[in-house]
Design a protein around this motif. Structure first.
Motif, PDB file in Angstrom:
ATOM      1  N   PHE A 155     -37.352 -11.889 -33.844  1.00 16.21           N
ATOM      2  CA  PHE A 155     -37.565 -12.868 -32.785  1.00 16.21           C
ATOM      3  C   PHE A 155     -38.012 -12.119 -31.534  1.00 16.21           C
ATOM      4  N   SER A 156     -38.601 -12.873 -30.622  1.00 12.59           N
ATOM      5  CA  SER A 156     -39.084 -12.276 -29.376  1.00 12.59           C
ATOM      6  C   SER A 156     -38.210 -12.739 -28.225  1.00 12.59           C
ATOM      7  N   ASP A 157     -37.844 -11.780 -27.390  1.00 13.48           N
ATOM      8  CA  ASP A 157     -37.103 -12.079 -26.167  1.00 13.48           C
ATOM      9  C   ASP A 157     -38.024 -11.747 -24.992  1.00 13.48           C
ATOM     10  N   LEU A 158     -38.175 -12.663 -24.058  1.00 14.91           N
ATOM     11  CA  LEU A 158     -39.127 -12.467 -22.964  1.00 14.91           C
ATOM     12  C   LEU A 158     -38.754 -11.321 -22.044  1.00 14.91           C
ATOM     13  N   LEU A 159     -37.503 -10.872 -22.110  1.00 12.53           N
ATOM     14  CA  LEU A 159     -37.071  -9.713 -21.317  1.00 12.53           C
ATOM     15  C   LEU A 159     -37.106  -8.420 -22.115  1.00 12.53           C
ATOM     16  N   ARG A 160     -36.909  -8.527 -23.426  1.00 10.07           N
ATOM     17  CA  ARG A 160     -36.639  -7.343 -24.241  1.00 10.07           C
ATOM     18  C   ARG A 160     -37.669  -7.080 -25.324  1.00 10.07           C
ATOM     19  N   GLY A 161     -38.639  -7.960 -25.476  1.00  8.16           N
ATOM     20  CA  GLY A 161     -39.663  -7.754 -26.488  1.00  8.16           C
ATOM     21  C   GLY A 161     -39.209  -8.224 -27.862  1.00  8.16           C
ATOM     22  N   THR A 162     -39.852  -7.673 -28.891  1.00  9.86           N
ATOM     23  CA  THR A 162     -39.551  -8.066 -30.274  1.00  9.86           C
ATOM     24  C   THR A 162     -38.297  -7.357 -30.771  1.00  9.86           C
ATOM     25  N   ILE A 163     -37.409  -8.119 -31.386  1.00 10.12           N
ATOM     26  CA  ILE A 163     -36.162  -7.580 -31.921  1.00 10.12           C
ATOM     27  C   ILE A 163     -36.102  -7.900 -33.411  1.00 10.12           C
ATOM     28  N   SER A 164     -35.830  -6.892 -34.230  1.00 10.43           N
ATOM     29  CA  SER A 164     -35.764  -7.055 -35.683  1.00 10.43           C
ATOM     30  C   SER A 164     -34.375  -6.689 -36.185  1.00 10.43           C
ATOM     31  N   ILE A 165     -33.840  -7.508 -37.077  1.00  8.53           N
ATOM     32  CA  ILE A 165     -32.522  -7.278 -37.659  1.00  8.53           C
ATOM     33  C   ILE A 165     -32.625  -7.383 -39.173  1.00  8.53           C
ATOM     34  N   ASN A 166     -32.039  -6.407 -39.875  1.00  5.98           N
ATOM     35  CA  ASN A 166     -31.979  -6.469 -41.328  1.00  5.98           C
ATOM     36  C   ASN A 166     -30.982  -7.543 -41.738  1.00  5.98           C
ATOM     37  N   SER A 273     -34.882  -8.363  -8.318  1.00  2.00           N
ATOM     38  CA  SER A 273     -35.373  -7.707  -7.103  1.00  2.00           C
ATOM     39  C   SER A 273     -36.660  -8.368  -6.618  1.00  2.00           C
ATOM     40  N   PHE A 274     -36.728  -8.615  -5.320  1.00  2.00           N
ATOM     41  CA  PHE A 274     -37.959  -9.122  -4.701  1.00  2.00           C
ATOM     42  C   PHE A 274     -38.964  -7.985  -4.577  1.00  2.00           C
ATOM     43  N   LYS A 275     -40.223  -8.316  -4.623  1.00  2.00           N
ATOM     44  CA  LYS A 275     -41.262  -7.304  -4.476  1.00  2.00           C
ATOM     45  C   LYS A 275     -41.176  -6.603  -3.128  1.00  2.00           C
ATOM     46  N   ASP A 291     -39.461 -14.142 -10.984  1.00  2.00           N
ATOM     47  CA  ASP A 291     -40.357 -13.585 -12.002  1.00  2.00           C
ATOM     48  C   ASP A 291     -39.467 -12.886 -13.021  1.00  2.00           C
ATOM     49  N   ILE A 292     -39.462 -13.391 -14.248  1.00  2.00           N
ATOM     50  CA  ILE A 292     -38.576 -12.860 -15.288  1.00  2.00           C
ATOM     51  C   ILE A 292     -38.745 -11.351 -15.447  1.00  2.00           C
ATOM     52  N   LYS A 293     -39.946 -10.868 -15.236  1.00  2.00           N
ATOM     53  CA  LYS A 293     -40.210  -9.436 -15.423  1.00  2.00           C
ATOM     54  C   LYS A 293     -39.495  -8.572 -14.389  1.00  2.00           C
ATOM     55  N   ARG A 294     -39.030  -9.178 -13.312  1.00  2.00           N
ATOM     56  CA  ARG A 294     -38.358  -8.406 -12.269  1.00  2.00           C
ATOM     57  C   ARG A 294     -36.822  -8.445 -12.409  1.00  2.00           C
ATOM     58  N   ILE A 295     -36.351  -8.937 -13.545  1.00  2.00           N
ATOM     59  CA  ILE A 295     -34.911  -8.903 -13.833  1.00  2.00           C
ATOM     60  C   ILE A 295     -34.575  -7.556 -14.446  1.00  2.00           C
ATOM     61  N   SER A 296     -33.594  -6.881 -13.871  1.00  2.00           N
ATOM     62  CA  SER A 296     -33.207  -5.555 -14.353  1.00  2.00           C
ATOM     63  C   SER A 296     -32.241  -5.684 -15.535  1.00  2.00           C
ATOM     64  N   LEU A 297     -32.437  -4.833 -16.529  1.00  2.00           N
ATOM     65  CA  LEU A 297     -31.552  -4.815 -17.699  1.00  2.00           C
ATOM     66  C   LEU A 297     -30.481  -3.739 -17.572  1.00  2.00           C
ATOM     67  N   GLY A 298     -30.362  -3.141 -16.403  1.00  3.54           N
ATOM     68  CA  GLY A 298     -29.454  -2.003 -16.226  1.00  3.54           C
ATOM     69  C   GLY A 298     -27.977  -2.336 -16.194  1.00  3.54           C
ATOM     70  N   GLY A 299     -27.620  -3.606 -16.243  1.00  2.00           N
ATOM     71  CA  GLY A 299     -26.205  -3.972 -16.190  1.00  2.00           C
ATOM     72  C   GLY A 299     -25.747  -4.181 -14.761  1.00  2.00           C
ATOM     73  N   PRO A 300     -25.913  -5.403 -14.222  1.00  2.00           N
ATOM     74  CA  PRO A 300     -25.585  -5.657 -12.815  1.00  2.00           C
ATOM     75  C   PRO A 300     -24.100  -5.489 -12.529  1.00  2.00           C
ATOM     76  N   VAL A 301     -23.786  -4.677 -11.541  1.00  2.00           N
ATOM     77  CA  VAL A 301     -22.389  -4.406 -11.174  1.00  2.00           C
ATOM     78  C   VAL A 301     -21.950  -5.399 -10.102  1.00  2.00           C
TER      79      VAL A 301
END
Length: 464
Positions: A155-166, A273-275, A291-301
């Motif tokens: 499946f595709s995630d708009l933040l994470r790209g294509t994800i494949s699971i066995n 984050s704003f531009k 903008d979904i692309k500006r969401i950080s995947l780093g784990g918001p504290v």
């Protein structure tokens, strides 16, 4: 595409800060693309669900200014919006899966499943159902989905790209319980399909379940929605935020005095984050710039210092008359005073005495008399026992004086504690005084959130 997004909280406790976080991004995404924001109630866990919790969720989302276009209180084209009112739809979908050979009944007992898990862990094998009932043609029991072997599910995630699971790593998940109620996995995809949800925006804890959901969509020949799995809110040690470490109830944040605009600003800021790098922004600004692309995947504290700074900023911008109204609502509301007065009035002669005797009702942080013998009695061997009691207290389903008294009485008996010093220690922790109004009624009026703050403060002092 018509954008339709949803949040689907479970009414099993106080409204969670994580619900507000997910609601903000779903709401803003819908407004950004002229879509619809739907509120759905996932109340299939009837033992833990309550209308009081549902009403509280609605109340605090409204307090934040996150209104919905369709929901249980206002209806909509795809009503009903409570899962308990949609059972026939889930059950008919389950029959489709059975007839198509994509699901089967399982009669394995809890004992067998527990023994299986223990064996798998001892042998260091992957844990999960061993498909014992898969080909046994049972006619009742729980219903499990039949995972196709030896394939990949993508499946595709708009933040994470294509994800494949066995598929060999996917469990034959229970989708319908023996009482006819669905689990999240079936109910969520059925509701998303029939409510025309275009984008499923939810927390990353559901990433591992998404392959099961994708397979259910494929089994039913339904189109997939777009998936966006947001990073989870984290403690400073990067663990998932939970009430064991910090307050997570929206009631707490309102009670402590955080402004809704500051809280929304903070929830948007910690993973987006704003531009132009700005840190202070309105809800309108957030919607316009999302903008979904500006969401950080780093784990918001979850940084309380940042939240305090933002709240200070918004508070200072208010007119004096607005601050007066804010203080009246936060500290001296008629509702709160009407709960305190019956506990205090028999003990006072003047208003000055009222302030003296009731000060702890208005202070979330006060100096605990750490040299008092009752407090000092919590030595290191006893500390785990007190921590256990505190966890049970804060986790009570009902924070009423009768529930608190019942828990305390049972706990004292179970741990063979001396009642009088135990009560005195609690009184000092919660009020900072050796004398106070009746203890359990006092705790009920203080409420779960204020009690949590005082317990955490006491534990921190004791550990130091």
């Amino acid at each position: 595409m018509n954008v339709r997004v949803r949040i689907a909280p479970s009414p099993t406790g106080d409204p969670h800060i994580g619900t507000a976080y997910m609601a903000l991004f779903n709401y803003a995404f819908a407004k950004k693309y002229n879509g619809k924001f739907i509120l759905r109630i996932e109340n299939t866990d009837l033992k833990r669900s309550s209308l009081a919790s549902e009403y509280s969720i609605l109340e605090y989302l409204k307090w934040l200014g996150l209104s919905w276009d369709e929901g249980p209180d206002i209806g909509g084209k795809f009503a009903p919006y409570r899962q308990s009112d949609r059972l026939q739809l889930y059950q008919s979908t389950a029959l489709q899966l059975i007839k198509a050979g994509h699901a089967y009944y399982c009669t394995c007992s809890e004992d067998r499943l527990s023994q299986l898990r223990t064996f798998q862990m001892e042998q260091k094998l992957p844990t999960g159902y061993d498909q014992y009932c898969r080909d046994r043609q049972h006619k009742d029991g729980v219903l499990r989905m039949k995972i196709p072997p030896r394939n990949l599910t993508q499946f595709s995630d708009l933040l994470r790209g294509t994800i494949s699971i066995n598929n060999n790593d996917i469990d034959d998940q229970i989708i319908l319980k023996s009482d006819g109620f669905p689990t999240y996995h079936l109910a969520s995809i059925v509701d998303d399909h029939f409510m025309n949800i275009s984008h499923v925006i939810r927390g990353e804890e559901w990433l591992s379940s998404t392959p099961k959901h994708v397979l259910l969509y494929k089994f039913l020949n339904w189109p997939l929605p777009a998936f966006i799995h947001l990073p989870l809110l984290r403690n400073s040690d990067k663990s998932k935020i939970s009430k064991r470490k910090y307050p997570v109830s929206l009631k707490y944040f309102k009670m402590i005095g955080f402004l809704p605009e500051a809280l929304l600003n903070f929830l948007g800021l910690i993973s987006f984050s704003f531009k132009d790098g700005r840190e202070v922004f309105t809800l309108h600004d957030f919607i316009e710039n999302l903008d979904i692309k500006r969401i950080s995947l780093g784990g918001p504290v979850f940084d309380f210092q940042k939240l305090n700074w933002l709240n200070s900023h918004y508070l200072k911008k208010k007119e004096n008359t607005e601050v007066v109204k804010y203080l009246q609502e936060q500290l001296f509301s008629s509702n709160y005073l009407s709960q305190i007065v019956p506990l205090i009035k028999e003990r006072i002669n003047t208003s000055d005495q009222f302030l003296e005797l009731s000060s702890f009702f208005f202070q979330n942080f006060f100096q605990i008399p750490i040299n008092d013998e009752s407090f000092k009695a919590i030595n290191k061997p006893l500390l785990p026992i007190y921590e256990s009691f505190f966890n049970e207290l804060i986790s009570l389903d009902s924070f009423s004086h009768s529930s608190i008294e019942s828990l305390t009485t049972i706990f004292i008996e179970q741990h063979n504690l001396n009642r009088k010093p135990f009560f005195m220690t609690l009184r000092i922790i919660f009020t900072g005084k050796k004398e106070s109004p009746p203890l359990f009624q006092t705790l009920e009026v203080l409420g779960r959130e204020r009690c949590y703050i005082r317990l955490k403060n006491a534990i921190d002092i004791l550990k130091d």
